[in-house]
Scaffold this active site. Sequence first.
Site, PDB file in Angstrom:
ATOM      1  N   PRO A 315      54.115  33.366  32.346  1.00 43.60           N
ATOM      2  CA  PRO A 315      53.743  33.740  33.629  1.00 43.60           C
ATOM      3  C   PRO A 315      53.318  35.316  33.480  1.00 43.60           C
ATOM      4  CG  PRO A 315      56.149  33.078  33.989  1.00 43.60           C
ATOM      5  CD  PRO A 315      55.452  32.831  32.441  1.00 43.60           C
ATOM      6  N   ARG A 317      50.892  37.168  35.910  1.00 44.63           N
ATOM      7  CA  ARG A 317      50.062  37.716  37.430  1.00 44.63           C
ATOM      8  C   ARG A 317      51.284  37.043  38.394  1.00 44.63           C
ATOM      9  NH1 ARG A 317      44.851  37.136  38.694  1.00 44.63           N
ATOM     10  NH2 ARG A 317      44.544  36.361  36.589  1.00 44.63           N
ATOM     11  N   CYS A 389      29.684  55.148  41.440  1.00 46.64           N
ATOM     12  CA  CYS A 389      28.177  55.041  41.623  1.00 46.64           C
ATOM     13  C   CYS A 389      27.734  53.954  41.097  1.00 46.64           C
ATOM     14  CB  CYS A 389      27.587  56.171  40.862  1.00 46.64           C
ATOM     15  SG  CYS A 389      25.749  56.461  41.130  1.00 46.64           S
TER      16      CYS A 389
END
Length: 471
Positions: A315, A317, A389
């Site tokens: 694991p 995340r 942008c």
Amino acid sequence: MLSPVDSLAPEWLVVPDDPNDLAAAVWPASASRGADGALEIAGVSATALAQTFGTPVLVLDEEEVRVRARAFRAAFDAAAADHGTTAQVYYAGKAFLCTAVARWVIEEGLRIDVCTGGELEVALAAGVAADRIGFHGNNKSVPELERAVEVGVGTIVVDSEIEIERLAAIVARTGARQCVLVRVISGVHAETHDFLATAHEDQKFGFPLVDAAAAVARIREIDGLEFAGLHCHIGSQIFGVAGFRESASRVLELLEALRETGPVPQLNLGGGFGIAYTRVDDPTPIETLAGEIVAAVAEGCAARGIEMPALSFEPGRAIVGTAGVTLYEVGTIKDVQLGSGAVRRYLSVDGGMSDNARPALYGAQFSARLASRLGIGEARLSRVVGKHCETGDIVVEHEYLPADAAPGDLLAVPATGAYCASLASNYNHVPRPPIVAVRDGRAQVIVRGETIADVLGRDVGIVPASDPVVR
């Protein structure tokens, strides 16, 4: 009174009763509102954090990381013991790795999985014992493999025939012994974004099941390489256990066949366990994951009449993701009239895809709340965007925020502990933000934020004022 559901809102988005609330599954357990309405994490106010460290800033709740690491270790230890085997839990460093986080997870009894030479060096710099490190990667270079063998990493997960031969040459030259796992592709299509699914056939990782036996046979004939078992990872941000069960079943067929010619002591089933990014996400509890996945392996072994292997999981995340909250300052707010007659509200913040690329890469959804105060008025559908942008520079695509959100407000985006700092860039020459750990009312920088000077310093055409010009 709340406004009706906006025509621009997706079906899954829930209109909150209170646009200032903090959905428990999305935020660190320590997140709350102070007496002044400001967000607090581990007893430290968002206002104080912004004043001290500037914005954007990634705030990481140390105790949240530790609690979740302990929970994974305890859940898999208990599940494995129930079926007469053992389990190891590796923290997947790719989610986010720095020396502080490496020390936290090691202190909580985990190991660390790395996938590049850089990640390996971070773990070693943190004082992690090399034999507690696993090394992944589909294109490990010869220098990376040499370094891994030199320091004595616990396991190298081999990914190709070329890598096997590279390791064969290294151990022959150095006289070292190296433990390896073979990564296989189970063919299970995880229910996740295509870019996050890693066990379908048409992708870069591992050996197809039909080719794995030949790879194992080659490893077994190389003096200095010790075949320790199989590895399979089906993807990331996965809810439920169906994919894990099916993948385990397919890999066990291979494991059974390989045991006819030699031992296969380990089976690593990877990670990919999902977390909540929005209030409608429903991740599977850690205890359920561990219990059902280990039980599936036990059932498959019993059906084949074979001994349970030692198990490993990775694991990343699920340990660090919910611990992270990114603070931004709102710069401009714009209401855009669309051709349909609907109005889209855009809140622009002082970060964006340079500190959180996931929405642009995967269409990932996040949540947001005002962090410096309580908002007033009805919930207003909003889109939080960055300063870059790009029209795809979206931080939070759909969220209900207080109608009085204004320039200068702090905005908090939760569940940013994983794959945000790891994927950060200097797009548009924007410096990467600092990472600050909070615990028990205290805050400490664990990764220094960049300055414009840092960003420009790599450009050899920019000469510092103190340096002579060489012609």
